[in-house]
Design an enzyme around this catalytic site. Structure first.
Site, PDB file in Angstrom:
ATOM      1  N   ARG A 126      12.295  -3.650   6.798  1.00 57.56           N
ATOM      2  CA  ARG A 126      12.402  -3.150   5.324  1.00 57.56           C
ATOM      3  C   ARG A 126      12.905  -1.634   5.329  1.00 57.56           C
ATOM      4  O   ARG A 126      13.737  -1.138   4.690  1.00 57.56           O
ATOM      5  CB  ARG A 126      11.107  -3.157   4.727  1.00 57.56           C
ATOM      6  N   ASN A 175      -0.993   4.001   5.849  1.00 64.74           N
ATOM      7  CA  ASN A 175      -0.774   2.475   5.453  1.00 64.74           C
ATOM      8  C   ASN A 175       0.781   2.122   5.749  1.00 64.74           C
ATOM      9  O   ASN A 175       0.857   0.676   5.676  1.00 64.74           O
ATOM     10  CB  ASN A 175      -1.372   2.090   4.257  1.00 64.74           C
ATOM     11  N   TYR A 176       1.678   2.762   5.486  1.00 65.97           N
ATOM     12  CA  TYR A 176       2.909   2.652   5.494  1.00 65.97           C
ATOM     13  C   TYR A 176       3.856   3.738   6.559  1.00 65.97           C
ATOM     14  O   TYR A 176       4.617   4.604   6.003  1.00 65.97           O
ATOM     15  CB  TYR A 176       4.008   2.591   4.405  1.00 65.97           C
ATOM     16  N   THR A 201      -2.737  11.176  10.664  1.00 66.49           N
ATOM     17  CA  THR A 201      -3.202  10.999  12.007  1.00 66.49           C
ATOM     18  C   THR A 201      -2.942   9.284  12.437  1.00 66.49           C
ATOM     19  O   THR A 201      -2.540   9.305  13.476  1.00 66.49           O
ATOM     20  CB  THR A 201      -4.410  11.680  12.093  1.00 66.49           C
ATOM     21  N   GLU A 271       2.844  10.928  -4.739  1.00 67.16           N
ATOM     22  CA  GLU A 271       2.584   9.369  -4.837  1.00 67.16           C
ATOM     23  C   GLU A 271       1.057   9.381  -4.326  1.00 67.16           C
ATOM     24  O   GLU A 271       0.889   9.370  -3.148  1.00 67.16           O
ATOM     25  CB  GLU A 271       3.531   8.568  -3.884  1.00 67.16           C
ATOM     26  N   CYS A 305      -1.443   1.183  -2.063  1.00 69.23           N
ATOM     27  CA  CYS A 305      -1.797   1.807  -3.337  1.00 69.23           C
ATOM     28  C   CYS A 305      -1.588   0.840  -4.703  1.00 69.23           C
ATOM     29  O   CYS A 305      -1.950   1.056  -5.657  1.00 69.23           O
ATOM     30  CB  CYS A 305      -0.695   2.957  -3.447  1.00 69.23           C
ATOM     31  N   THR A 306      -0.535  -0.131  -4.421  1.00 71.20           N
ATOM     32  CA  THR A 306      -0.059  -0.934  -5.544  1.00 71.20           C
ATOM     33  C   THR A 306      -0.931  -2.341  -5.341  1.00 71.20           C
ATOM     34  O   THR A 306      -0.568  -3.097  -6.150  1.00 71.20           O
ATOM     35  CB  THR A 306       1.245  -1.301  -5.417  1.00 71.20           C
ATOM     36  N   ARG A 458       5.944  -1.773  -4.771  1.00 68.66           N
ATOM     37  CA  ARG A 458       7.075  -0.825  -4.857  1.00 68.66           C
ATOM     38  C   ARG A 458       7.987  -1.388  -4.716  1.00 68.66           C
ATOM     39  O   ARG A 458       9.007  -0.760  -5.408  1.00 68.66           O
ATOM     40  CB  ARG A 458       6.314   0.220  -3.590  1.00 68.66           C
TER      41      ARG A 458
HETATM   42  P1  NAP Z   1      -4.727  11.036   2.523  1.00 67.61           P
HETATM   43  O1  NAP Z   1      -6.057  10.835   3.423  1.00 67.61           O
HETATM   44  O2  NAP Z   1      -4.588  11.660   1.260  1.00 67.61           O
HETATM   45  O3  NAP Z   1      -3.718  11.290   3.679  1.00 67.61           O
HETATM   46  C1  NAP Z   1      -2.368  11.453   3.309  1.00 67.61           C
HETATM   47  C2  NAP Z   1      -1.914  12.484   4.215  1.00 67.61           C
HETATM   48  O4  NAP Z   1      -2.215  13.881   3.787  1.00 67.61           O
HETATM   49  C3  NAP Z   1      -1.996  12.356   5.657  1.00 67.61           C
HETATM   50  O5  NAP Z   1      -0.827  12.705   6.583  1.00 67.61           O
HETATM   51  C4  NAP Z   1      -3.053  13.410   5.813  1.00 67.61           C
HETATM   52  O6  NAP Z   1      -3.071  13.760   7.182  1.00 67.61           O
HETATM   53  C5  NAP Z   1      -2.794  14.591   5.185  1.00 67.61           C
HETATM   54  N1  NAP Z   1      -3.601  15.546   4.733  1.00 67.61           N
HETATM   55  C6  NAP Z   1      -4.925  15.456   4.674  1.00 67.61           C
HETATM   56  N2  NAP Z   1      -5.585  16.470   4.320  1.00 67.61           N
HETATM   57  C7  NAP Z   1      -4.748  17.301   4.027  1.00 67.61           C
HETATM   58  C8  NAP Z   1      -4.268  18.689   3.541  1.00 67.61           C
HETATM   59  N3  NAP Z   1      -5.615  19.395   3.292  1.00 67.61           N
HETATM   60  N4  NAP Z   1      -3.117  19.184   3.082  1.00 67.61           N
HETATM   61  C9  NAP Z   1      -2.172  18.687   3.553  1.00 67.61           C
HETATM   62  N5  NAP Z   1      -2.229  17.255   3.939  1.00 67.61           N
HETATM   63  C10 NAP Z   1      -3.156  16.707   4.362  1.00 67.61           C
HETATM   64  O7  NAP Z   1      -4.504   9.405   2.178  1.00 67.61           O
HETATM   65  P2  NAP Z   1      -4.271   8.136   3.244  1.00 67.61           P
HETATM   66  O8  NAP Z   1      -5.813   7.866   3.677  1.00 67.61           O
HETATM   67  O9  NAP Z   1      -3.511   8.475   4.495  1.00 67.61           O
HETATM   68  O10 NAP Z   1      -3.617   7.118   2.416  1.00 67.61           O
HETATM   69  C11 NAP Z   1      -4.415   6.231   1.430  1.00 67.61           C
HETATM   70  C12 NAP Z   1      -4.240   7.029   0.086  1.00 67.61           C
HETATM   71  O11 NAP Z   1      -2.856   7.089  -0.047  1.00 67.61           O
HETATM   72  C13 NAP Z   1      -4.912   6.041  -1.050  1.00 67.61           C
HETATM   73  O12 NAP Z   1      -5.358   6.528  -2.089  1.00 67.61           O
HETATM   74  C14 NAP Z   1      -3.635   5.452  -1.441  1.00 67.61           C
HETATM   75  O13 NAP Z   1      -3.501   4.741  -2.735  1.00 67.61           O
HETATM   76  C15 NAP Z   1      -2.540   6.332  -1.436  1.00 67.61           C
HETATM   77  N6  NAP Z   1      -1.368   5.958  -1.179  1.00 67.61           N
HETATM   78  C16 NAP Z   1      -0.388   5.988  -2.254  1.00 67.61           C
HETATM   79  C17 NAP Z   1       0.870   5.466  -2.226  1.00 67.61           C
HETATM   80  C18 NAP Z   1       1.800   5.438  -3.210  1.00 67.61           C
HETATM   81  O14 NAP Z   1       3.142   5.161  -3.016  1.00 67.61           O
HETATM   82  N7  NAP Z   1       1.465   6.184  -4.482  1.00 67.61           N
HETATM   83  C19 NAP Z   1       1.428   4.711  -1.169  1.00 67.61           C
HETATM   84  C20 NAP Z   1       0.508   4.951  -0.069  1.00 67.61           C
HETATM   85  C21 NAP Z   1      -0.804   5.400  -0.110  1.00 67.61           C
HETATM   86  P3  NAP Z   1      -4.283  13.147   8.210  1.00 67.61           P
HETATM   87  O15 NAP Z   1      -3.950  11.658   8.133  1.00 67.61           O
HETATM   88  O16 NAP Z   1      -4.416  13.872   9.393  1.00 67.61           O
HETATM   89  O17 NAP Z   1      -5.745  13.549   7.275  1.00 67.61           O
HETATM   90  O1  G3P Z   2       0.666   1.732  -0.667  1.00 66.95           O
HETATM   91  C1  G3P Z   2       2.029   1.917  -0.149  1.00 66.95           C
HETATM   92  C2  G3P Z   2       2.945   1.487  -1.605  1.00 66.95           C
HETATM   93  O2  G3P Z   2       3.700   2.340  -1.597  1.00 66.95           O
HETATM   94  C3  G3P Z   2       2.973   0.081  -1.687  1.00 66.95           C
HETATM   95  O3  G3P Z   2       4.069  -0.667  -1.140  1.00 66.95           O
HETATM   96  O4  G3P Z   2       5.609  -2.532  -1.127  1.00 66.95           O
HETATM   97  O5  G3P Z   2       3.156  -2.713  -0.622  1.00 66.95           O
HETATM   98  O6  G3P Z   2       3.816  -2.167  -2.797  1.00 66.95           O
HETATM   99  P1  G3P Z   2       4.165  -2.007  -1.417  1.00 66.95           P
END
Ligand code: NAP
Ligand code: G3P
Length: 495
Positions: A126, A175-176, A201, A271, A305-306, A458
């Site tokens: 993809r 997650n991606y 990480t 996002e 997230c979706t 997405r």
């Molecule tokens: P996360 O804990 O917020 O981490 C996201 C990124 O931010 C990681 O690279 C993390 O590094 C970094 N980070 C952590 N603390 C930070 C700080 N103080 N300053 C700058 N960067 C920092 O999220 P995740 O657990 O990886 O992903 C899950 C979340 O992401 C869920 O809430 C999900 O819904 C959301 N998400 C949204 C989308 C979207 O497209 N809307 C897509 C995917 C995921 P570390 O890993 O080193 O902590």
């Molecule tokens: O959480 C990742 C987000 O971007 C969802 O992608 O393609 O699984 O809906 P998708």
């Protein structure tokens, strides 16, 4: 005869890639200014499927992170001066290496975030498609011209083109690790920006592998820099550097909002999380609705997230929908990503405990587990919880795990009210065989995108992708991302 595992999976597929599952320790390095960067301080990368250490990445210091920004700044003007076509030509070598290393990238991803091997492979493919479309779409970002004639002004020609913003910071979620990294990186680079990239990480082995392939592709030094370390430790250093012109972040609401407050620039695309509802308006095609809802709720064990994270409907429809949901949930294989199980261990025990607590608290308050509820460490069986009420946290929080609450409501208006009462506003699904009520409800929903008779998602990656309220800031999707990493620059010729 096709050999089958206990989870009814095709063993032949397994043999093809198990050879590559050696127990090698991935000792990866970062990329700064076109050079490999290692460090005495490292972060261990843990396989969520059994918690073994599978590798290490550097835990960079402030000095090294600042050097990454300095390198990006030094390289930016020269890179921007290269023609678009030449930039595409240079980046295509990298694209080809990503495609050629699909098995290795998928294997690392499977080990690093417990994503099923096939799903990981699909993510790589993809991503390559995303890159190809990005290159083509970048060519279509042509300047617009104006004359002023419409204001009675002659002898004036205005040409307005999109130009690079400069130096960017891209931060991706676990997650991606490939798709949600490249979806920020490639549009920014192809338009003449340079970048500092921080992978999650749990996703850093894939992120640093990208750096390794970038070096093999001989990208000009400094245009793409990979920095690793725990976000909570290096976050502020990352987002406060004077060189940053724009930031693209995907992750949780808490980290995203904190970033918006602390970052040196307000040119930030966020996002963030979601609590996507599935509103079921009738019972005319319950089997089809159930297939979409289960695929939407339990894909990658709910860590999207979706993902569909709540079903909103009335009692009569819920009673008839539930047997269809259970039938689909029972088809989901639970087990190891190596065996391409549909449900695999969630990212870590802390995440699992959060999901389990939301479920236990709901049950303690009167909700009923219809299927699932059991777990083995961070492997949680797909769980369907009925009679969840708006008084329960499970009705509002983002579990990021394989649990789906059913919230029974009196009528359509109440469904819309509960849907909109969420702090999240990413996407929603509306299931109905009659288009009029579906459109009326869709109009009322406060989300980025409404999917009628389909799960929230997405892709396709050409579609604009956005969240409102706490789900995000700014719009993505390929064209929108290209616009978000460039700005308009005008050239007015008076003749
Ligand atoms: P996360 O804990 O917020 O981490 C996201 C990124 O931010 C990681 O690279 C993390 O590094 C970094 N980070 C952590 N603390 C930070 C700080 N103080 N300053 C700058 N960067 C920092 O999220 P995740 O657990 O990886 O992903 C899950 C979340 O992401 C869920 O809430 C999900 O819904 C959301 N998400 C949204 C989308 C979207 O497209 N809307 C897509 C995917 C995921 P570390 O890993 O080193 O902590
Ligand atoms: O959480 C990742 C987000 O971007 C969802 O992608 O393609 O699984 O809906 P998708």
């Amino acid at each position: 005869m096709t050999k089958k595992t206990e989870n009814n999976l095709n063993l032949d597929d397994l043999d093809n890639h198990s050879q590559s599952h050696t127990n090698e320790l991935y000792e990866h390095w970062d990329l700064i200014d076109g050079k490999k960067v290692t460090s005495k301080q490292v972060v261990e990368i843990i396989n969520p499927d059994g918690f073994s250490v599978i590798g290490t990445v550097p835990a960079l210091s402030t000095l090294e992170i600042n050097e990454a920004y300095a390198a990006a700044r030094r390289a930016q003007k020269n890179w921007e001066a290269v023609t678009l076509l030449k930039r595409i030509e240079i980046l295509k070598k990298w694209r080809n290496l990503i495609a050629e290393h699909e098995t290795e990238l998928a294997t690392i991803m499977m080990k690093e975030i417990a994503k099923g091997y096939k799903e990981a492979l699909n993510e790589v493919r993809r991503t390559v498609e995303y890159i190809d479309y990005t290159f083509e779409e970048a060519k279509r970002l042509q300047p617009s011209a104006f004359t002023g004639e419409e204001f009675g002004i002659s002898n004036k020609l205005g040409i307005f083109e999109r130009v690079a913003k400069g130096v960017g910071l891209a931060i991706s979620p676990f997650n991606y690790p490939l798709n949600l990294a490249i979806s920020k990186i490639m549009p920014a680079l192809v338009m003449g920006n340079t970048l500092v990239f921080k992978p999650a990480t749990a996703g850093s082995l894939v992120g640093t592998k990208l750096g390794e392939l970038a070096l093999s592709a001989q990208l000009p030094a400094g245009i793409f820099n990979v920095v690793t370390g725990r976000g909570r430790e290096i976050g502020d250093i990352l987002v406060k550097n004077q060189e940053i012109n724009f930031i693209s972040f995907t992750g949780s609401v808490d980290v995203g909002i904190n970033l918006l407050e602390t970052a040196i620039t307000k040119d930030v695309v966020l996002e963030l999380g979601g609590k996507d509802p599935a509103l079921v308006l009738d019972d005319l095609q319950l089997d089809k609705y159930a297939k979409q809802i289960v695929a939407g709720a339990y894909g990658y064990s709910g860590q999207r997230c979706t993902a569909i994270k709540r079903v909103l409907t009335t009692d009569p429809i819920a009673d008839r929908l539930i047997p269809h949901l259970i039938k689909e949930i029972d088809k989901l294989a639970v087990g190891s990503p190596k065996e391409n199980a549909a449900i695999t261990p969630v990212i870590d025990q802390k995440a699992a405990n959060y999901v389990l607590k939301l479920m236990d608290d709901a049950v303690a308050d009167g909700a009923k587990v219809l299927v699932g509820g059991q777990h083995r460490a961070n492997l949680i069986w797909p769980t369907l919880v009925d009679h969840v009420t708006p008084k329960m946290a499970l009705a509002w929080e983002e579990p990021f795990g394989p649990v789906l609450p059913i919230i029974r409501l009196k009528n359509r208006d109440e469904m819309i009210a509960v849907a909109n009462a969420s702090k999240f506003g990413l996407q929603a699904s509306v299931f109905s065989q009659e288009i009029t009520p579906a459109l009326i409800v869709a109009k009322e929903l406060e989300v980025g995108t409404v999917n009628i008779n389909g799960k929230s998602q997405r892709g396709p990656d050409s579609f604009p992708f956005l969240g409102v309220k706490d789900s995000g800031f700014g719009v993505q999707g390929i064209r929108e991302t290209l616009l978000s990493v460039t700005r308009v620059k005008g050239l007015v010729i008076n003749y």
